[in-house]
Design a protein around this motif. Structure first.
Motif: not given
Ligand SMILES: [Mg+2]
Ligand SMILES: Nc1ncnc2c1ncn2[C@@H]1O[C@H](COP(=O)(O)OP(=O)(O)O)[C@@H](O)[C@H]1O
Lengths: 249, 300
Positions: B42-44, B82-84, B153-156
Motif C-alpha cells: 500500500k505505502t509503495t 507519510l507513514q514514517r 493519508l497513509d495509516e493516519l
Molecule cells: Mg504502509
C-alpha cells in the motif's frame, strides 16, 4: 529566494534551530576561542620561542583556533544533524513538498560554514585584543585560505553524512576522525613546531594544508599555491564522493 | 478527468515484486481507500502516486501530471501525510506550519487550520514534545497547508486511541466536504467501510478487488449469517438443501448458517413447516472484515 537547492525559509529555520543547540554553539563558536584564552593565559606562551620561528606560541595558536571551529563543525556538527534528518524521515517529508530536500542540505552547509567563519573571526579578534597577536598581514590570502578550508570541511562533513546510515555511526566516525584532524590543524603541536617531514606529510591533509596556508598569510606572504591546491583537490574529491553516495532516505 | 490514474504500476525491491500490476483511478471529490494487510504494498503504491518513489513500470498521473517528471507541480496539488516521517525535534508547531506554508505558491491560512485540528494551544510546543496524536494532527495540517486538490493519508489513525480515531474520521469527512479528494491508506476495515466511497483491496502487490464497501460485502460468499438454537433437532439434510447456502455449522445444539437473504427466508419457512421454534435467533450481515478475509484468503 526559491530554487531547488536554496530556499530562504528553510535557511531561516535551520539558523533558528542551530541557535537552539547549546552543544553545537559551545563547541563550534566558543570552545576554539576559549582554548586560545586558556593557552594565552600561560605566561610562557606569551614569550617568543625559537621552535615557533621566533613567534610566541600564542601567535601560532590563533590559526589553530581559527581552524578548530570548522573542524568540529564539519566532522561532528553537520554529519550528526544531516544523518539524523535522514534517519527520522525529515528529508523524506520535505521530498513530498515542492521544495527539494537538497534545500535542507544547503541550509545546513550555509549555517555550519557561517558558524565556522564566525568562530574564526572571534578567535582572530580575541587574539588581537587580549594577546596582541597581529592581524594577518596578507588579509586577502588569509581569507582565501580560510574560505577554502571551510569548503573542504563542509565537503568532508557531507561525505560523513553520506557514509553514515545512523546518527550513532556518524558520531563514531566523526569522533574517530576528529582527533587526527585536530592534530593536522596543529592543536597539539602547531605546524611551525612540527619536524619538517611531519609538517610535509600533514601538508597533504586538508586541515594541515589550511594551517600552513594561514600561517604564511599571517606572516605576510601570499599562501603557497600548493597548499591552496591541496584544499581545492580535497574539496573536489570529497564533493564528488558525497554526491555519489548521499542518500535521501 | 480523474484526479489520480494508476495503470499497471510495478515496483520491485531486490528482485521481489512488491507492487505487481496495480491499476485504479480516483475521481474528484472521492474518498478512495487502499486497504490491505501489512506488507501488501500500500505505502509503495501511494508513494509512487506522490512522486516519492520511482515506479519500475506503469503509468501514474496526478491531475494529468507525471509525479516523477513534474515533481514540483504535482507536489503543489498533492499534500501527503507519510507513514514514517518526523520533523526537526526542536521545531515548534507554529514554525513548522509557517515553514511548510512558505513552500507553496498559494498556501491556505494556517491559523484556522491549526484551530480546526486543535493545534492552537500548542503552537509554541516543540515537535519532540508532542504526543503521538498531536504529531499526527500536525502532519495532517502540513498535508493541507498547501491548499492541495488531493491528500494522501497513509495509516493516519494507526496508533490512535478509539476516540481520537473517531475524531480523525470526522476530520477526513470534513476535508472531503472542503472539496479535497482523499486517498486513504488503512488496514482498519471499520475505517474503510465508514469513510470510503470506493476501496481497492491490495494483497501481495495486486488489486484483489475494487468496489464500493457494500459491493465488496455482497461479493463475499456468506454475506448473511443466521444462527439459532432449535427447540427440536433439525434434519441436517434439510439444512444442507437450503438455497444459496455458503456454510453450515452445528455445534452444541446451535445451528449457524451463512448465505444470502434467500437462505434466511428458506430457513424461516423450514422452521415453520417442521414446527420447530428458533431460540436466540440472530441474523447478522457479514462485515467488511469477513469480506476482506475472504478476498485475501482466496488469493492465497
Ligand atoms: Mg504502509
Ligand atoms: N525501500 C524498500 N526497500 C526494500 N523493501 C521495501 C522497501 N519499501 C518497502 N519494501 C517492502 O515491500 C513490501 C511492501 O511494503 P509497503 O508498501 O510498505 O507495504 P504496506 O504499506 O502495505 O504495509 C514489504 O515487504 C516491505 O518490506
Amino acid at each position: 529566494m526559491k530554487t531547488d537547492v536554496l530556499d530562504t525559509a528553510v535557511l531561516r529555520t535551520e539558523l533558528r534551530l542551530f541557535r537552539r543547540e547549546p552543544g553545537a554553539l559551545f563547541w563550534m563558536l566558543a570552545f576554539p576561542t576559549l582554548l586560545l584564552v586558556i593557552l594565552g593565559s600561560i605566561p610562557s606562551f606569551r614569550e617568543a620561542d625559537p621552535s615557533f620561528d621566533g613567534l610566541r606560541p600564542v601567535d601560532a595558536y590563533v590559526p589553530v583556533a581559527v581552524l578548530l571551529g570548522l573542524t568540529v563543525g564539519g566532522l561532528q556538527g553537520m554529519p550528526q544533524v544531516l544523518t539524523g534528518y535522514r534517519e527520522r524521515g525529515i528529508l523524506r517529508r520535505m521530498s513530498a513538498t515542492p521544495v527539494r530536500p537538497a534545500a535542507l542540505l544547503t541550509a545546513q552547509m550555509v549555517v555550519c560554514g557561517g558558524a565556522a567563519l564566525g568562530s574564526a573571526l572571534l578567535a582572530v579578534a580575541v587574539g588581537r585584543l587580549a594577546f596582541d597577536v597581529s592581524l594577518p598581514e596578507q588579509p586577502l590570502g588569509y581569507l582565501l585560505a580560510l574560505l577554502l578550508a571551510v569548503l573542504a570541511a563542509l565537503s568532508l562533513g557531507a561525505v560523513l553524512s553520506a557514509l553514515s546510515r545512523t546518527t550513532k555511526i556518524a558520531g563514531a566516525i566523526g569522533s574517530a576522525a576528529l582527533f587526527p584532524a585536530m592534530f593536522c590543524a596543529g592543536v597539539w603541536l602547531p605546524v611551525q613546531a612540527m619536524p619538517d617531514l611531519l609538517a610535509r606529510i600533514v601538508g597533504w591533509t586538508p586541515f594541515g594544508a589550511a594551517a600552513q596556508a594561514l600561517n604564511e598569510a599571517a606572516a605576510g606572504d601570499w599562501p603557497d599555491w600548493s597548499h591552496l591546491a591541496v584544499l581545492v583537490a580535497w574539496t573536489a574529491l570529497l564533493t564528488a564522493a558525497a554526491s555519489r553516495w548521499f542518500r535521501w532516505e | 478527468m480523474s484526479v489520480i490514474e494508476v495503470t499497471d504500476l510495478r515496483k520491485s525491491y531486490g528482485g521481489r515484486p512488491v507492487v505487481d500490476g496495480v491499476s485504479f483511478t480516483v475521481e474528484e471529490g472521492e474518498i478512495f481507500g487502499v486497504l490491505g494487510p501489512n506488507g501488501a504494498g500500500k505505502t509503495t503504491t501511494v508513494e509512487c502516486v506522490g512522486g516519492l518513489r520511482v515506479p519500475d513500470a506503469g503509468r501514474v498521473r496526478v491531475t494529468g501530471l507525471d509525479p516523477v517528471a513534474d515533481h514540483r507541480r504535482v507536489a503543489e496539488v498533492l499534500g501527503a501525510q507519510l507513514q514514517r516521517s518526523e520533523l526537526q525535534p526542536k521545531l515548534t508547531v507554529r514554525e513548522a506550519l509557517e515553514l511548510y506554508a512558505a513552500f507553496y505558491p498559494r498556501p491556505a491560512d494556517w491559523r484556522p487550520l491549526a484551530e480546526r485540528l486543535d493545534l492552537a494551544p500548542m503552537l509554541d510546543t516543540r515537535f519532540a514534545r508532542l504526543s503521538g496524536g498531536q504529531k499526527q494532527r500536525l502532519f495532517v495540517a502540513l498535508a493541507l497547508v498547501g491548499a492541495p486538490r488531493v491528500v494522501v493519508l497513509d495509516e493516519l489513525t494507526t496508533g490512535l486511541d478509539p476516540r481520537a480515531r473517531r475524531e480523525t474520521w470526522q476530520l477526513i469527512e470534513d476535508i472531503r466536504a472542503g472539496g479535497v479528494t482523499v486517498l486513504l491508506v488503512t488496514h482498519f476495515m471499520e475505517e474503510a467501510q465508514r469513510l470510503c466511497d470506493r476501496i481497492a483491496v491490495i494483497d501481495r502487490g495486486r488489486v484483489a478487488a475494487l468496489d464500493t464497501p457494500a459491493g465488496l460485502i455482497r461479493r463475499s460468499a456468506g454475506a448473511t449469517v443466521i444462527s439459532f438454537t432449535p427447540s427440536a433437532p433439525l434434519d441436517e439434510a434439510d439444512l444442507r438443501a437450503l438455497p444459496q447456502l455458503a456454510s453450515v455449522d452445528l455445534k452444541d445444539a446451535r445451528v449457524t448458517l451463512s448465505g444470502t437473504d434467500e437462505t434466511v427466508n428458506a430457513v424461516i419457512t423450514l422452521l415453520a413447516r417442521t414446527r420447530v421454534t428458533a431460540h436466540q435467533l440472530r441474523v447478522t450481515d457479514t462485515t467488511l472484515d469477513d469480506a476482506f478475509l475472504d478476498l485475501t484468503e482466496t488469493t492465497a
